[in-house]
Design a protein around this motif. Structure first.
Motif, PDB file in Angstrom:
ATOM      1  N   LYS A   8     -48.407  60.114 105.906  1.00  0.00           N
ATOM      2  CA  LYS A   8     -47.030  60.492 106.206  1.00  0.00           C
ATOM      3  C   LYS A   8     -46.971  61.694 107.131  1.00  0.00           C
ATOM      4  N   GLU A  13     -45.713  55.475 108.230  1.00  0.00           N
ATOM      5  CA  GLU A  13     -44.867  55.169 107.077  1.00  0.00           C
ATOM      6  C   GLU A  13     -45.313  53.851 106.468  1.00  0.00           C
ATOM      7  N   GLU A  24     -46.842  53.334 112.460  1.00  0.00           N
ATOM      8  CA  GLU A  24     -46.334  54.575 113.021  1.00  0.00           C
ATOM      9  C   GLU A  24     -44.815  54.623 112.913  1.00  0.00           C
ATOM     10  N   THR A  25     -44.286  55.811 112.717  1.00  0.00           N
ATOM     11  CA  THR A  25     -42.836  55.979 112.641  1.00  0.00           C
ATOM     12  C   THR A  25     -42.224  55.836 114.035  1.00  0.00           C
ATOM     13  N   GLU A  27     -40.323  57.822 115.556  1.00  0.00           N
ATOM     14  CA  GLU A  27     -40.391  59.106 116.272  1.00  0.00           C
ATOM     15  C   GLU A  27     -41.717  59.273 116.991  1.00  0.00           C
TER      16      GLU A  27
END
Length: 225
Positions: A8, A13, A24-25, A27
């Motif tokens: 995290k 995530e 990957e997030t 962002e």
């Protein structure tokens, strides 16, 4: 720290709860895309810098016939200024779309995005019209080195804008298919950054191509070429 906590903090995530189901997030993906775009713009800048230096050096050789001389087509480059206005509008509408996407204003985001693409196409069409006008007057690529550089610089700039339009087109298609504006925000941000960059680059090229022979000579002396 557990493996989950480490993932995290690294920008990942969980997508399914399993031990290996991580991605990957958004962002992190957006940040990576921005970094890639900045690298691309640095490469393009280096390419055009080399061509501009070559342009200045070649302009000091006797067989160079300046297109900006009083009796030449670029002495009064109003068609290029009209094209410039179209590119300015494209950049403005993309910035507007960028701001609207942040505010989650879906309709305004899409409308301004489409208008940005329209004025970009107007710019490219206007540039092709200038090419056609020059060729009808006998200013072909092989006629003089100054002509060759004009077609080279404007053509390369147009190709890079056309490449940007491919990314713009994908974004518009996603919006047309109903993708949430929040998910399109990153793509619009990248398009806006790229268009602003190409606008700045075009102003440099426009100033170069329409300058007087005396300006070229002064720049060569200033740069020690």
């Amino acid at each position: 720290m557990t493996a989950a906590q480490l993932m995290k903090t690294s920008g990942f995530e969980s997508v399914g709860g399993g031990a290996n189901e991580w991605q990957e997030t958004p962002e992190v993906i957006a940040l990576r895309a921005k970094t890639g775009l900045r690298i691309l713009m640095a490469v393009i800048t280096s390419l055009f810098f080399l061509f501009i230096v070559s342009f200045l050096i070649r302009s000091q050789i006797a067989d160079w016939e300046h297109l900006s001389a009083p009796w030449k087509p670029l002495a009064n480059p109003w068609p290029l200024w009209i094209n410039t206005g179209a590119l300015v509008l494209a950049s403005i509408f993309l910035q507007w779309s960028r701001i609207s996407s942040r505010k989650q204003e879906a309709r305004r985001t899409v409308e301004t995005l489409v208008l940005a693409g329209f004025f970009s196409l107007v710019f490219i069409g206007g540039q092709l019209a200038v090419w056609q006008q020059l060729m009808s007057l006998g200013y072909f690529v092989s006629t003089n080195p100054a002509n060759s550089f004009f077609y080279l610089l404007t053509g390369l700039h147009g190709l890079h804008l056309a490449g940007g339009l491919m990314a713009w087109c994908k974004t518009v298609v996603k919006a047309w298919r109903g993708m949430p504006i929040k998910q399109l925000s990153s793509s619009i941000e990248l398009c806006a950054m790229y268009w602003h960059y190409l606008l700045g680059l075009w102003f440099v090229l426009l100033g170069l191509l329409t300058s007087s022979p005396e300006t070229y000579a002064a720049l060569v002396r200033l740069c020690g070429l």
